[in-house]
Design an enzyme around this catalytic site. Sequence first.
Site, mmCIF file in Angstrom:
data_model
loop_
_atom_site.group_PDB
_atom_site.id
_atom_site.type_symbol
_atom_site.label_atom_id
_atom_site.label_comp_id
_atom_site.label_asym_id
_atom_site.label_seq_id
_atom_site.Cartn_x
_atom_site.Cartn_y
_atom_site.Cartn_z
ATOM 1 C CD GLU A 167 -9.724 -14.058 -6.971
ATOM 2 O OE1 GLU A 167 -8.782 -13.291 -7.623
ATOM 3 O OE2 GLU A 167 -9.090 -15.438 -6.769
ATOM 4 C CB CYS A 217 -8.385 -5.354 -8.467
ATOM 5 S SG CYS A 217 -8.935 -6.542 -10.365
HETATM 6 P P1 NAD Z 1 -14.483 -4.368 0.708
HETATM 7 O O1 NAD Z 1 -13.449 -5.090 1.709
HETATM 8 O O2 NAD Z 1 -14.723 -2.726 1.516
HETATM 9 O O3 NAD Z 1 -15.837 -4.723 0.387
HETATM 10 C C1 NAD Z 1 -15.769 -6.340 -0.319
HETATM 11 C C2 NAD Z 1 -17.152 -6.409 0.205
HETATM 12 O O4 NAD Z 1 -17.341 -6.987 1.851
HETATM 13 C C3 NAD Z 1 -18.222 -5.189 -0.318
HETATM 14 O O5 NAD Z 1 -19.338 -6.553 -0.681
HETATM 15 C C4 NAD Z 1 -18.695 -5.157 1.562
HETATM 16 O O6 NAD Z 1 -19.923 -5.185 2.324
HETATM 17 C C5 NAD Z 1 -17.940 -6.695 1.775
HETATM 18 N N1 NAD Z 1 -17.791 -6.271 3.915
HETATM 19 C C6 NAD Z 1 -17.083 -5.348 3.996
HETATM 20 N N2 NAD Z 1 -16.972 -5.745 5.110
HETATM 21 C C7 NAD Z 1 -17.378 -6.792 5.812
HETATM 22 C C8 NAD Z 1 -17.771 -7.771 6.843
HETATM 23 N N3 NAD Z 1 -16.633 -7.196 8.149
HETATM 24 N N4 NAD Z 1 -17.957 -9.441 6.433
HETATM 25 C C9 NAD Z 1 -18.039 -9.554 5.576
HETATM 26 N N5 NAD Z 1 -18.635 -8.719 4.273
HETATM 27 C C10 NAD Z 1 -18.300 -7.351 4.599
HETATM 28 O O7 NAD Z 1 -13.880 -4.153 -0.809
HETATM 29 P P2 NAD Z 1 -14.477 -3.004 -1.448
HETATM 30 O O8 NAD Z 1 -14.209 -1.678 -1.472
HETATM 31 O O9 NAD Z 1 -16.164 -3.452 -2.080
HETATM 32 O O10 NAD Z 1 -13.656 -3.604 -3.640
HETATM 33 C C11 NAD Z 1 -13.084 -2.945 -3.970
HETATM 34 C C12 NAD Z 1 -11.427 -3.880 -3.979
HETATM 35 O O11 NAD Z 1 -12.268 -5.216 -3.893
HETATM 36 C C13 NAD Z 1 -10.260 -3.191 -4.488
HETATM 37 O O12 NAD Z 1 -9.094 -3.756 -2.789
HETATM 38 C C14 NAD Z 1 -10.295 -3.944 -5.984
HETATM 39 O O13 NAD Z 1 -8.566 -4.311 -6.054
HETATM 40 C C15 NAD Z 1 -10.437 -5.803 -4.945
HETATM 41 N N6 NAD Z 1 -10.941 -6.087 -6.169
HETATM 42 C C16 NAD Z 1 -10.497 -7.595 -6.549
HETATM 43 C C17 NAD Z 1 -10.674 -7.675 -7.373
HETATM 44 C C18 NAD Z 1 -9.965 -9.773 -7.864
HETATM 45 O O14 NAD Z 1 -10.376 -10.229 -8.724
HETATM 46 N N7 NAD Z 1 -8.732 -9.473 -7.506
HETATM 47 C C19 NAD Z 1 -11.976 -7.959 -7.821
HETATM 48 C C20 NAD Z 1 -12.316 -6.802 -8.070
HETATM 49 C C21 NAD Z 1 -12.439 -5.616 -7.068
#
Ligand code: NAD
Length: 501
Positions: free
Chosen positions: A244, A278
């Site tokens: 997502e 998002c």
């Molecule tokens: P992010 O991709 O930076 O991090 C998401 C999660 O992944 C965090 O828990 C982070 O610690 C973890 N992570 C980071 N690097 C990783 C790796 N190499 N391996 C495993 N895990 C890792 O995203 P964010 O800044 O936390 O969230 C914002 C993003 O999320 C935006 O793009 C937003 O649109 C999206 N989002 C999508 C939805 C949806 O339902 N489609 C909902 C909320 C947010």
Amino acid sequence: MTDTTPDTPPRSATFTTHSPATGTALAEHPVDGPQRIAHAVAQARKVQADWAALPASRRRDQLLRWKRALASDLDTVARTIAEETGKPPGDAALEVVLTLEHLGWAARNAERVLRRRRVGTGVFTVHQRASLVHRPLGVVGVIGPWNYPCYTPMGSIGYALAAGNAVVFKPSELTPGTGVLLAELFDAAVPAHAGLLATVTGAAATGEALARSGVDKLAFTGSPGTARKVMAVCAETLTPFLAECGGKDAVIVTADADLDAAADAIVWGALSNAGQTCAGVERVYAVREIHEALCERVVARAGKLRPGAESGAAYGPMTLPGQIGIVERHVTGAVSSGARALLGGPESIQAPYVTPVVLSDVPENAAAMTEETFGPVVAINAVADVDEAVSRANDSRYSLGAAVFCRNRRAGAAIAARLRAGAVSVNSVLGFAAVPALPFGGSQDSGFGRIHGEEGLRAFTSVQSTTVQRFTPPIALTSFEVPAAARERAVRLARALHRRR
Ligand code: NAD
């Protein structure tokens, strides 16, 4: 993770969370590594066996107990969310309310959606009774984002638990306290199954360790860049993966739309939670006849809103400090390539806050139109007609949500059907997110797979198909004993039937 059994691997390093509004330290959390995560998954697997063996109605009752505990502790959960994200307490409370709606739906509907059901057979399989059943996967890993640290991961957690799984949850490193609280409340409300929901804390390395831990599925919510990395890790072990990711949601406004209602919804969809949603509104395509009138209404409303930490502020700070640079690049890039700043502009960036920015005439190839901005910025471009609006809305590498404002509801729904988005609201924004029965998810850079609704329950199951032979068939086609002539007769019969149908 709340487990304290003697063989629990020790925790050494910790990290500190900070208030995005003031920068003050909030709490220390452990950095969980591969050993701790392996332990959490092993413990969860033990607890899951009993959970999966319960009658579905018992699982429902236990999950509803947890829901009631969350409702009773709504203030604590909302306060933790507000502290960690900086969002206003009222918004945090609303986030918990939405979470409760989803958890209740998942708990109440899992039995109906997942129970064994008979399916029809064919001419040559009448001797079989055929059925299918959706069975839990085992332990589901959930990696969550920070922007809705309760509502968003619960779209996976609540549905995975309702389907009979255990969950090991790694919240964002910006919002670990919310994740820890969810697991603590679960253990307190459902002590007989304590540990079924375990929270592990840390940043990317912890997430990567969870992806490598042997979980039976990994549900990831975050940016598409991170999704690619996590999916690559899951690919090594063929761990199923659900993504997502981000959005660049468009709103289409037709000539006959109620412009006040459209402006009101656009302003909320673009600015609430500081635009860190998002499926928030980032692009608007308004037909030329009403474009200026819509812009005036949006600017009049948005101009009254201020971010801040005090009560009465419309929204809070940017939660992730690094996002401010992206918002600044999008706004300055748009303005320097010819966009009109109708409200705010580069001067709106006053870290940690960004005051509302309304842009118009933004070149379609500007980053503000092609990349996720994730800030309180909205671009409103004029289009010749609905066809152009649909084509521009669809011309994006994201396809998560969208909205259409149109006086005629049927015409609005017809426009919605032409959009490539995973979810569309007509005459509202984000209407779909509050209806638990509706699946949620996107395609392309918005990810794949669905959470919420029946698909969201089935996403955390594997289907088992069963046939039970009721009687010996007159022609047993799965036997070497069948005479060649009988086989030929069967083929002739099949051909005759299929030619006619
Ligand atoms: P992010 O991709 O930076 O991090 C998401 C999660 O992944 C965090 O828990 C982070 O610690 C973890 N992570 C980071 N690097 C990783 C790796 N190499 N391996 C495993 N895990 C890792 O995203 P964010 O800044 O936390 O969230 C914002 C993003 O999320 C935006 O793009 C937003 O649109 C999206 N989002 C999508 C939805 C949806 O339902 N489609 C909902 C909320 C947010």
